[in-house]
Scaffold this motif. Structure first.
Motif, PDB file in Angstrom:
ATOM      1  N   ARG B  68      -2.477   0.445   1.812  1.00 24.71           N
ATOM      2  CA  ARG B  68      -3.357  -0.108   0.764  1.00 24.71           C
ATOM      3  C   ARG B  68      -2.567  -0.999  -0.187  1.00 24.71           C
ATOM      4  N   GLU B  69      -1.349  -0.543  -0.506  1.00 22.22           N
ATOM      5  CA  GLU B  69      -0.497  -1.329  -1.395  1.00 22.22           C
ATOM      6  C   GLU B  69      -0.115  -2.652  -0.715  1.00 22.22           C
ATOM      7  N   ALA B  70       0.198  -2.586   0.583  1.00 26.20           N
ATOM      8  CA  ALA B  70       0.549  -3.804   1.323  1.00 26.20           C
ATOM      9  C   ALA B  70      -0.650  -4.749   1.387  1.00 26.20           C
ATOM     10  N   LEU B  71      -1.842  -4.175   1.534  1.00 25.06           N
ATOM     11  CA  LEU B  71      -3.046  -5.007   1.560  1.00 25.06           C
ATOM     12  C   LEU B  71      -3.249  -5.688   0.202  1.00 25.06           C
ATOM     13  N   GLN B  73      -1.013  -6.400  -2.012  1.00 20.91           N
ATOM     14  CA  GLN B  73       0.020  -7.435  -2.179  1.00 20.91           C
ATOM     15  C   GLN B  73      -0.337  -8.690  -1.388  1.00 20.91           C
ATOM     16  N   ALA B  74      -0.801  -8.478  -0.146  1.00 19.89           N
ATOM     17  CA  ALA B  74      -1.156  -9.625   0.699  1.00 19.89           C
ATOM     18  C   ALA B  74      -2.307 -10.399   0.050  1.00 19.89           C
ATOM     19  N   TRP B  75      -3.278  -9.670  -0.507  1.00 21.24           N
ATOM     20  CA  TRP B  75      -4.420 -10.334  -1.138  1.00 21.24           C
ATOM     21  C   TRP B  75      -3.963 -11.229  -2.292  1.00 21.24           C
ATOM     22  N   SER B  97     -10.619 -11.850   5.307  1.00 17.99           N
ATOM     23  CA  SER B  97      -9.653 -11.345   6.296  1.00 17.99           C
ATOM     24  C   SER B  97      -8.369 -12.152   6.223  1.00 17.99           C
ATOM     25  N   ILE B  98      -7.254 -11.468   6.518  1.00 13.40           N
ATOM     26  CA  ILE B  98      -5.977 -12.151   6.745  1.00 13.40           C
ATOM     27  C   ILE B  98      -5.535 -11.785   8.158  1.00 13.40           C
ATOM     28  N   PHE B  99      -5.327 -12.804   8.991  1.00  9.74           N
ATOM     29  CA  PHE B  99      -4.990 -12.575  10.402  1.00  9.74           C
ATOM     30  C   PHE B  99      -3.474 -12.530  10.622  1.00  9.74           C
ATOM     31  N   LYS B 103       2.598 -10.016  12.845  1.00  9.48           N
ATOM     32  CA  LYS B 103       3.731 -10.943  12.886  1.00  9.48           C
ATOM     33  C   LYS B 103       4.267 -11.207  11.482  1.00  9.48           C
ATOM     34  N   ASN B 104       3.333 -11.269  10.503  1.00  9.54           N
ATOM     35  CA  ASN B 104       3.706 -11.785   9.186  1.00  9.54           C
ATOM     36  C   ASN B 104       3.939 -10.728   8.113  1.00  9.54           C
ATOM     37  N   ASN B 105       3.680  -9.473   8.429  1.00 11.76           N
ATOM     38  CA  ASN B 105       3.784  -8.451   7.389  1.00 11.76           C
ATOM     39  C   ASN B 105       4.512  -7.224   7.941  1.00 11.76           C
ATOM     40  N   PRO B 106       5.648  -6.859   7.334  1.00  8.39           N
ATOM     41  CA  PRO B 106       6.462  -5.766   7.900  1.00  8.39           C
ATOM     42  C   PRO B 106       5.721  -4.427   7.960  1.00  8.39           C
ATOM     43  N   VAL B 107       4.894  -4.144   6.953  1.00 16.72           N
ATOM     44  CA  VAL B 107       4.176  -2.857   6.957  1.00 16.72           C
ATOM     45  C   VAL B 107       3.193  -2.797   8.129  1.00 16.72           C
ATOM     46  N   PHE B 108       2.427  -3.865   8.323  1.00 16.52           N
ATOM     47  CA  PHE B 108       1.412  -3.831   9.375  1.00 16.52           C
ATOM     48  C   PHE B 108       2.027  -4.044  10.769  1.00 16.52           C
ATOM     49  N   ARG B 109       3.198  -4.707  10.815  1.00 20.58           N
ATOM     50  CA  ARG B 109       3.910  -4.800  12.098  1.00 20.58           C
ATOM     51  C   ARG B 109       4.288  -3.390  12.562  1.00 20.58           C
TER      52      ARG B 109
END
Lengths: 295, 295
Positions: B68-71, B73-75, B97-99, B103-109
């Motif tokens: 949630r925190e990574a989301l 931050q991305a927002w 949405s962010i696609f 590739k672009n985010n270490p947490v979601f990778r």
């Protein structure tokens, strides 16, 4: 009677200030007692606390089928009508609501005066009652639009001059309600406070507001706070179920992409001791199909 | 491999004929066995029959909070970005949405390659897998829009050249899903049939379809029939729950007027034996943030 003068004090000002106000309810919720009708103490207490009551099967399957047939006939009869009491979907010719059915349709007139409904309404409002508005609604499957959160009383007060909170709505489901076909959501307990809305009402607002509400819309911060305090209840009655709900309860419904349509009969009752005065907006009265007046 | 040529036979033609076709699925649903991973026989059977599996708490509360925190931050980071992989709400600057977050985010990778997910995906698809698409979604409270019914595979096949049904989606809930905040609805069993859509795909369709789908939309009669046969299931997992669902299952979600937002991480896995070929629409390939290619 002081209530029919236009000098009535505005106990619930709305669409005047530029910030929302929380105004405690000045009026009772339940006006009658257990001796005045069929509702027992538990039911009256539930209504007082939560602002609504749901009866699973006040009407029989045969009665529901008769109403559905009357609704289908009305839909066909008014398909190309340009009567103003026939309201269509935004950007479409599809009928959304037909108003004033307690005057114009024998089946719904009978329902509107049915003792199973009226005895309960009179008990809650503690007086004789009159019909403020009636309509049949059809929320289609696949493309049914949402109804945003609102208090009916806010509109009836500002736009119709309903002075006090002594009115309620009755909604008879003509289809089964599921969690996923846009059922009515209510914030239980929200009827104890009047949340004033921001923004001034434009002239002839009703011509667009029945399709998409732009004024008389509560602010997000108030809604968030109400839901935090009270949660959300959903009216999941089957076809034939009847919902009674207070004029000031905050309610709304999501859209519906499922194939299951929702149609219902909707009748608003007002106490004879709460007759309409001039609209508190200072604007012209809305037409009688939205707000009956017998003066 | 024949599957990587552009001469691949089109087993699932869509957006070609002027009437919808029901084409039985040519491909298995479950490719692996109980010996290939953590899913037991009952779970594999449920997935085969219904086309989805919901795990209540595959991720811990701490892991969910990190996502949630990574989301958040991305927002913030992408608030004013004009990257094409940042998709906004129709008629608004609000990010929807962010696609390509794998590739672009270490947490979601890390999440996308987490063994709790990948081991189950490999078991269902019966092979090594690659990521076809990833994104984070934010469906806001009060104004969340609906996603109409669709089969993901229909789009991936027509617009991306995914030849066979050997892919699935994983959705990780970052908020609790309630019946009333627009949860994902699935038609269980609908993945056994391919329903071709009507209408030809326009050039660069993806630029508008991510906001509002106009092509690749199933017809109402087919949807009505599917729901009559199979009903509707709703994915009501809490934050941290993980939904696995077949590429061809019919799904959608209603809008959301409640204050409760819904955000989730969404990752699509495809079998390495099902690599993309030329889009069956005959049109240009979509960008890699929508359909990864390693050729």
């Amino acid at each position: 009677m002081s209530q029919t003068t236009s000098l009535e004090q505005d106990l619930y000002p709305s669409r005047i200030q530029d910030r929302p106000q929380w105004i405690p309810r000045h009026d009772p919720v339940v006006y009658g007692t257990v001796d005045d009708g069929p509702l027992d103490q538990g039911q009256l207490h539930f209504y007082e606390k939560n602002g609504y009551l749901l009866f699973e099967s006040l009407f029989s399957a045969g009665e529901v089928e008769r109403m559905r047939e009357a609704l289908r006939q009305a839909w066909n009869a008014y398909k190309t009508s340009d009567e103003d009491y026939v309201v269509r979907e935004p950007n479409s010719d599809t009928i959304r609501s037909i108003f004033r059915v307690h005057k114009n349709n024998p089946v719904f007139r009978e329902i509107a005066y049915d003792d199973r409904i009226v005895s309960r309404v009179r008990q809650i409002l503690g007086s004789d009652v009159m019909i403020h508005q009636s309509r049949i609604n059809y929320k289609s499957g696949f493309h049914g639009k949402e109804f945003y959160w609102h208090s009916d009383f806010e509109t009836w007060h500002v736009e119709d001059g309903m002075p006090r909170m002594r009115a309620l709505s009755v909604s008879i489901a003509l289809e089964d309600n599921y969690p996923f076909n846009g059922p009515l959501m209510l914030i239980p307990g929200s009827h104890h406070v009047f949340i004033s809305c921001v923004g001034k009402t434009p002239e002839a607002h009703y011509k667009t507001s029945l399709k998409k509400q732009m004024y008389g819309v509560p602010d997000e911060e108030s809604l968030r706070r109400l839901v935090q305090e009270h949660g959300i209840d959903t009216a999941l009655g089957n076809a034939g179920s009847v919902l009674f709900f207070d004029a000031n309860i905050m309610h709304g419904s999501n859209g519906n992409i499922t194939p299951f349509p929702r149609s219902n009969v909707f009748i608003v009752y007002n106490s004879v001791d709460n007759r309409l005065v001039q609209p508190f907006s200072g604007l012209e009265r809305r037409p009688v199909y939205l707000a009956e007046r017998d003066d």
